[in-house]
Design a protein around this motif. Sequence first.
Motif, PDB file in Angstrom:
ATOM      1  N   PHE A   1       0.807  -1.221   0.000  1.00 29.23           N
ATOM      2  CA  PHE A   1       0.000   0.000   0.000  1.00 29.23           C
ATOM      3  C   PHE A   1       0.838   1.268   0.000  1.00 29.23           C
ATOM      4  O   PHE A   1       0.317   2.356   0.230  1.00 29.23           O
ATOM      5  CB  PHE A   1      -0.953  -0.011   1.204  1.00 29.23           C
ATOM      6  CG  PHE A   1      -1.895  -1.173   1.203  1.00 29.23           C
ATOM      7  CD1 PHE A   1      -2.899  -1.265   0.258  1.00 29.23           C
ATOM      8  CD2 PHE A   1      -1.769  -2.188   2.137  1.00 29.23           C
ATOM      9  CE1 PHE A   1      -3.772  -2.344   0.242  1.00 29.23           C
ATOM     10  CE2 PHE A   1      -2.635  -3.270   2.136  1.00 29.23           C
ATOM     11  CZ  PHE A   1      -3.636  -3.349   1.177  1.00 29.23           C
ATOM     12  N   GLY A   2       2.123   1.140  -0.233  1.00 29.54           N
ATOM     13  CA  GLY A   2       2.982   2.309  -0.333  1.00 29.54           C
ATOM     14  C   GLY A   2       3.417   2.836   1.027  1.00 29.54           C
ATOM     15  O   GLY A   2       2.895   2.457   2.076  1.00 29.54           O
ATOM     16  N   GLU A   3       4.409   3.713   1.002  1.00 31.28           N
ATOM     17  CA  GLU A   3       4.950   4.309   2.226  1.00 31.28           C
ATOM     18  C   GLU A   3       4.142   5.543   2.604  1.00 31.28           C
ATOM     19  O   GLU A   3       3.814   6.370   1.749  1.00 31.28           O
ATOM     20  CB  GLU A   3       6.416   4.684   2.021  1.00 31.28           C
ATOM     21  CG  GLU A   3       7.306   3.492   1.723  1.00 31.28           C
ATOM     22  CD  GLU A   3       8.737   3.899   1.463  1.00 31.28           C
ATOM     23  OE1 GLU A   3       9.110   5.034   1.864  1.00 31.28           O
ATOM     24  OE2 GLU A   3       9.480   3.107   0.862  1.00 31.28           O
ATOM     25  N   GLY A   4       3.826   5.674   3.881  1.00 27.66           N
ATOM     26  CA  GLY A   4       3.131   6.847   4.376  1.00 27.66           C
ATOM     27  C   GLY A   4       4.082   8.004   4.592  1.00 27.66           C
ATOM     28  O   GLY A   4       5.269   7.943   4.243  1.00 27.66           O
ATOM     29  N   ILE A   5       3.569   9.076   5.175  1.00 21.81           N
ATOM     30  CA  ILE A   5       4.371  10.257   5.495  1.00 21.81           C
ATOM     31  C   ILE A   5       4.087  10.664   6.933  1.00 21.81           C
ATOM     32  O   ILE A   5       3.120  10.209   7.539  1.00 21.81           O
ATOM     33  CB  ILE A   5       4.070  11.430   4.534  1.00 21.81           C
ATOM     34  CG1 ILE A   5       2.579  11.814   4.613  1.00 21.81           C
ATOM     35  CG2 ILE A   5       4.475  11.081   3.113  1.00 21.81           C
ATOM     36  CD1 ILE A   5       2.230  13.045   3.799  1.00 21.81           C
ATOM     37  N   GLY A   6       4.922  11.513   7.471  1.00 26.14           N
ATOM     38  CA  GLY A   6       4.683  12.055   8.811  1.00 26.14           C
ATOM     39  C   GLY A   6       5.107  11.092   9.908  1.00 26.14           C
ATOM     40  O   GLY A   6       6.060  10.327   9.771  1.00 26.14           O
ATOM     41  N   GLN A   7       4.380  11.104  11.005  1.00 23.54           N
ATOM     42  CA  GLN A   7       4.717  10.346  12.201  1.00 23.54           C
ATOM     43  C   GLN A   7       4.604   8.840  11.960  1.00 23.54           C
ATOM     44  O   GLN A   7       3.816   8.367  11.147  1.00 23.54           O
ATOM     45  CB  GLN A   7       3.791  10.735  13.349  1.00 23.54           C
ATOM     46  CG  GLN A   7       3.995  12.138  13.870  1.00 23.54           C
ATOM     47  CD  GLN A   7       5.296  12.289  14.650  1.00 23.54           C
ATOM     48  OE1 GLN A   7       5.887  11.312  15.085  1.00 23.54           O
ATOM     49  NE2 GLN A   7       5.727  13.514  14.840  1.00 23.54           N
ATOM     50  N   ILE A   8       5.434   8.082  12.697  1.00 19.20           N
ATOM     51  CA  ILE A   8       5.286   6.628  12.781  1.00 19.20           C
ATOM     52  C   ILE A   8       5.018   6.325  14.246  1.00 19.20           C
ATOM     53  O   ILE A   8       5.895   6.460  15.096  1.00 19.20           O
ATOM     54  CB  ILE A   8       6.545   5.895  12.306  1.00 19.20           C
ATOM     55  CG1 ILE A   8       6.875   6.286  10.867  1.00 19.20           C
ATOM     56  CG2 ILE A   8       6.354   4.382  12.414  1.00 19.20           C
ATOM     57  CD1 ILE A   8       8.186   5.728  10.359  1.00 19.20           C
ATOM     58  N   TRP A   9       3.784   5.960  14.567  1.00 20.61           N
ATOM     59  CA  TRP A   9       3.397   5.777  15.970  1.00 20.61           C
ATOM     60  C   TRP A   9       4.031   4.512  16.527  1.00 20.61           C
ATOM     61  O   TRP A   9       4.051   3.462  15.881  1.00 20.61           O
ATOM     62  CB  TRP A   9       1.892   5.722  16.106  1.00 20.61           C
ATOM     63  CG  TRP A   9       1.194   6.934  15.584  1.00 20.61           C
ATOM     64  CD1 TRP A   9       0.218   6.983  14.656  1.00 20.61           C
ATOM     65  CD2 TRP A   9       1.428   8.302  15.982  1.00 20.61           C
ATOM     66  NE1 TRP A   9      -0.178   8.276  14.420  1.00 20.61           N
ATOM     67  CE2 TRP A   9       0.544   9.111  15.219  1.00 20.61           C
ATOM     68  CE3 TRP A   9       2.288   8.923  16.881  1.00 20.61           C
ATOM     69  CZ2 TRP A   9       0.510  10.497  15.353  1.00 20.61           C
ATOM     70  CZ3 TRP A   9       2.248  10.297  16.997  1.00 20.61           C
ATOM     71  CH2 TRP A   9       1.370  11.076  16.260  1.00 20.61           C
ATOM     72  N   ALA A  10       4.528   4.622  17.771  1.00 18.85           N
ATOM     73  CA  ALA A  10       5.301   3.539  18.382  1.00 18.85           C
ATOM     74  C   ALA A  10       4.526   2.836  19.474  1.00 18.85           C
ATOM     75  O   ALA A  10       5.061   2.498  20.512  1.00 18.85           O
ATOM     76  CB  ALA A  10       6.610   4.097  18.951  1.00 18.85           C
ATOM     77  N   ASP A  11       3.236   2.598  19.267  1.00 20.88           N
ATOM     78  CA  ASP A  11       2.422   1.881  20.241  1.00 20.88           C
ATOM     79  C   ASP A  11       2.198   0.449  19.789  1.00 20.88           C
ATOM     80  O   ASP A  11       1.971   0.172  18.615  1.00 20.88           O
ATOM     81  CB  ASP A  11       1.058   2.549  20.422  1.00 20.88           C
ATOM     82  CG  ASP A  11       1.154   3.821  21.241  1.00 20.88           C
ATOM     83  OD1 ASP A  11       2.140   3.948  21.985  1.00 20.88           O
ATOM     84  OD2 ASP A  11       0.268   4.664  21.132  1.00 20.88           O
ATOM     85  N   VAL A  12       2.257  -0.475  20.743  1.00 22.00           N
ATOM     86  CA  VAL A  12       1.925  -1.873  20.497  1.00 22.00           C
ATOM     87  C   VAL A  12       0.547  -2.137  21.096  1.00 22.00           C
ATOM     88  O   VAL A  12       0.330  -1.923  22.284  1.00 22.00           O
ATOM     89  CB  VAL A  12       2.956  -2.812  21.151  1.00 22.00           C
ATOM     90  CG1 VAL A  12       2.573  -4.266  20.891  1.00 22.00           C
ATOM     91  CG2 VAL A  12       4.349  -2.530  20.610  1.00 22.00           C
ATOM     92  N   PHE A  13      -0.397  -2.575  20.289  1.00 21.98           N
ATOM     93  CA  PHE A  13      -1.735  -2.876  20.760  1.00 21.98           C
ATOM     94  C   PHE A  13      -1.794  -4.359  21.120  1.00 21.98           C
ATOM     95  O   PHE A  13      -1.726  -5.220  20.247  1.00 21.98           O
ATOM     96  CB  PHE A  13      -2.770  -2.547  19.677  1.00 21.98           C
ATOM     97  CG  PHE A  13      -2.893  -1.078  19.402  1.00 21.98           C
ATOM     98  CD1 PHE A  13      -3.801  -0.303  20.107  1.00 21.98           C
ATOM     99  CD2 PHE A  13      -2.092  -0.454  18.469  1.00 21.98           C
ATOM    100  CE1 PHE A  13      -3.912   1.056  19.874  1.00 21.98           C
ATOM    101  CE2 PHE A  13      -2.192   0.904  18.211  1.00 21.98           C
ATOM    102  CZ  PHE A  13      -3.112   1.658  18.930  1.00 21.98           C
ATOM    103  N   ASP A  14      -1.891  -4.628  22.427  1.00 19.14           N
ATOM    104  CA  ASP A  14      -1.919  -6.010  22.904  1.00 19.14           C
ATOM    105  C   ASP A  14      -3.363  -6.504  22.938  1.00 19.14           C
ATOM    106  O   ASP A  14      -3.965  -6.701  23.998  1.00 19.14           O
ATOM    107  CB  ASP A  14      -1.283  -6.096  24.294  1.00 19.14           C
ATOM    108  CG  ASP A  14       0.186  -5.706  24.262  1.00 19.14           C
ATOM    109  OD1 ASP A  14       0.830  -6.021  23.253  1.00 19.14           O
ATOM    110  OD2 ASP A  14       0.672  -5.104  25.221  1.00 19.14           O
ATOM    111  N   CYS A  15      -3.925  -6.709  21.760  1.00 19.68           N
ATOM    112  CA  CYS A  15      -5.337  -7.086  21.632  1.00 19.68           C
ATOM    113  C   CYS A  15      -5.506  -8.602  21.757  1.00 19.68           C
ATOM    114  O   CYS A  15      -4.611  -9.367  21.405  1.00 19.68           O
ATOM    115  CB  CYS A  15      -5.898  -6.633  20.285  1.00 19.68           C
ATOM    116  SG  CYS A  15      -5.721  -4.870  19.936  1.00 19.68           S
ATOM    117  N   GLN A  16      -6.662  -9.012  22.228  1.00 16.97           N
ATOM    118  CA  GLN A  16      -7.052 -10.417  22.177  1.00 16.97           C
ATOM    119  C   GLN A  16      -7.695 -10.756  20.842  1.00 16.97           C
ATOM    120  O   GLN A  16      -7.730 -11.900  20.426  1.00 16.97           O
ATOM    121  CB  GLN A  16      -8.022 -10.742  23.314  1.00 16.97           C
ATOM    122  CG  GLN A  16      -7.384 -10.740  24.682  1.00 16.97           C
ATOM    123  CD  GLN A  16      -6.303 -11.803  24.792  1.00 16.97           C
ATOM    124  OE1 GLN A  16      -6.554 -12.984  24.588  1.00 16.97           O
ATOM    125  NE2 GLN A  16      -5.089 -11.382  25.106  1.00 16.97           N
TER     126      GLN A  16
END
Length: 786
Positions: free
Chosen positions: A284-299
């Motif tokens: 889907f191509g490379e985005g721009i701007g911030q790269i968020w560094a959160d890990v979502f520990d979902c079930q």
Amino acid sequence: MTVMWDWCVLVSSTFVAFNIVRLVDGGSRCAGRVEVLHDDQWGTVCDDEWDVRDAAVVCRELGCGDAVDALNKAHFGPGSGQIWMNEVDCSGSESTLKNCKSAGWGKHNCNHGEDAGVICSGHRKSRLTGGFHLCSGRVEVLNAKTWSTVCDADFDQQDAEVVCRELGCGLPVKVLRAAAFGRGEGQVWSEELQCRGNEFQISFCPTSLSHNCTHDSDVGLVCAGHTGARLANGSDSCSGRVELQYLNEWGTVCDVSWDMRAASVLCGQLKCGSAVAVLGSDWFGEGIGQIWADVFDCQGNETHLSKCPISSWSRTACSHKQDAGVICSGSSLAFHEGRVRLSGGMECEGELEVYFRQDWTRVLLDSWSESEASVVCRQLGCGSAISFSSSFTSSPEHRHMCVTGFNCTGSEAHLGNCSNAETVNCSSREQLSITCSGKFKSAHSSIRLVGSGGDCAGRLEVFHSGSWGTVCGDMWDIEDAQVVCRQLQCGVALRALVPAQFGPGTGPIWLNEVECDGNETSLWNCRFQLCGEDECGHKEDVGVICSEFKEIRLTEGCEGNLEVFYNGTWGNVCLNGMDGETVSLICQELNCGRSGSESWAKARVESAPNWLDDLKCRRHDSILWHCPSSPWRQNNCDKDNEVAWITCSEDENDRVLRSHLKCSSSPHHRQCSKHLPLRLRGGNGICSGRLEVYRNAEWGSVCDGLWDIMDAQVVCRQLGCGPALSADGSAVFGAGEGPIWLNRVKCRGNEIHLWDCPHSLKNHTDCSHSQDTGVTCAGQMILLDF
């Protein structure tokens, strides 16, 4: 007589007549630019002769308390349309602005740069300060130009929802009591919020008289942070690059911190069904701007990403080449050739099926290699390939046609990019099952280091075929250890240890004759042999020490020079900036009480480096490594007299507890567990039994809700008792007494302490002691001394 109602507005379920005034662009209904309604059209008020008496009438008319300020020169921005009033002259006692004297409707010589404004005492706005990101911190309310803290007894989940919404920070994650983000300054707010939870801002919430609180009761709040999610650059709204909105800024998500469970929650949140693929940026191509560094520990069954526990993943810098993408079942791409799935096993292990020529089809083993397996595991968001083998399915739908002939280099993002696939008759030929490393959500968690009390040193264990096992020491060297440290994000390798210097493991010995060049990103990319216990013994289990392995100690037990082990060396901590909060956390980490004092001292070893300076912990920090400080080795102190000497103070409960646990003076002694202590009771020795935790000067048990082997693994690691053998519920080791302190513990298995796992911490009266959980670990305690 007929009365014409100019305007009415619903406020608290009652109608207020003749309300022809409003305040706009001020952040709430009680502050902003003054606008009045005339001839069914809203217009502004000119600031000529505008003063606090005029503002008082507006505030009273709106039910917003007293006037705090009367503002001019378009303080809240210029309006548009008509300027209805000018030279307003109120006595201050009028019930509505239209009853005040003025030049007459529409009579003025003004422009919108002169629009009048008002701030009323009922105008309130909130902020979060002292937190670890912009959407966490101590709750403070602006009221009558003054910021005040909020009493924790006056704040609940409904209030938290409104504050997070007002700040653009998504949903609330946790309300924290007892000045968790530090004690505020100035006033404690004298009112209690009574929000229903659906208000857009706290200014719309009713209030009542507050409790009498001090800053020791300042409430803190953690909001999820993200307010929006979308899939970008796909063929439709149900496929594309994952983008999240934080504080009105859109950014991408690193694929290392993203898995199929989180993808499934996102697809459900977007009303796009379930996730069918997690893909890299070349889809889907490379985005721009911030790269968020959160890990979502979902079930995977949550209704919104905000309901997943979130941890911060920031030690490895991602680029937009690693932007995560998702295809949901509601997308037209869900039927794209080259889709893959694993069935009959775990999330990242099972019988391989590919979507080929408009149908799901099995794959033949004899057409397969490690290159194709790597592509499939990457496409599924399951890390790297560990193994592939024959499958023994007998289901009727898989008896006839299979696909074969994939020809991958191993670098492709998805199987559809590999050439020459074709369908053939399965007949009796063997079909394919794959095991990927990503059972635990990221590639680095398919290996671990255990036995040191930290996650960056210890005996090397790898996860394969559903269980953890060790690595034989044949041909083991520093290049192999280098890859392990890189994969675990633990810096560089300092030592490659053999044999069994962190104690012998148990169970299978999975790998032997590991040969890495040293530049691989994963141990699974190195050459190795799969082996069994007949080839090696556990006395040859390998160990690793990485540069990011850290420990603390006081040189004389519960007092002495504070020293830190980092980068393979013990060094000093300077006293600059250290306060009582920092000392308290140090003493608690070493099980030396809950308070202490600090003073100047001379370095114990003259040649030792000064590792840390300006170390200052906050109330919400749970371990020393979360506390702010200067960078490693950057300091402004003299070894002769400016390093830290800590003297911890123990009360009787602390002394009894230390005696009971037989804690040594070494911080490496794992039975001296950190934070709230643990113990196992009623079993055979100290490494099996009913799990109990020490809180509020009292031992209590743990309820078995959600308890599993991953939770037990963390307990055994924290106690220095080797790997977990079983996770037991239903009071297998007998019913405990007293409170039940913990429930719904949900560890991933790689945490250092039980307190790092999501859990519910209180006296769980909804559980009974017939549900007390237990643990059986493999070994005894291991004492490290460097």
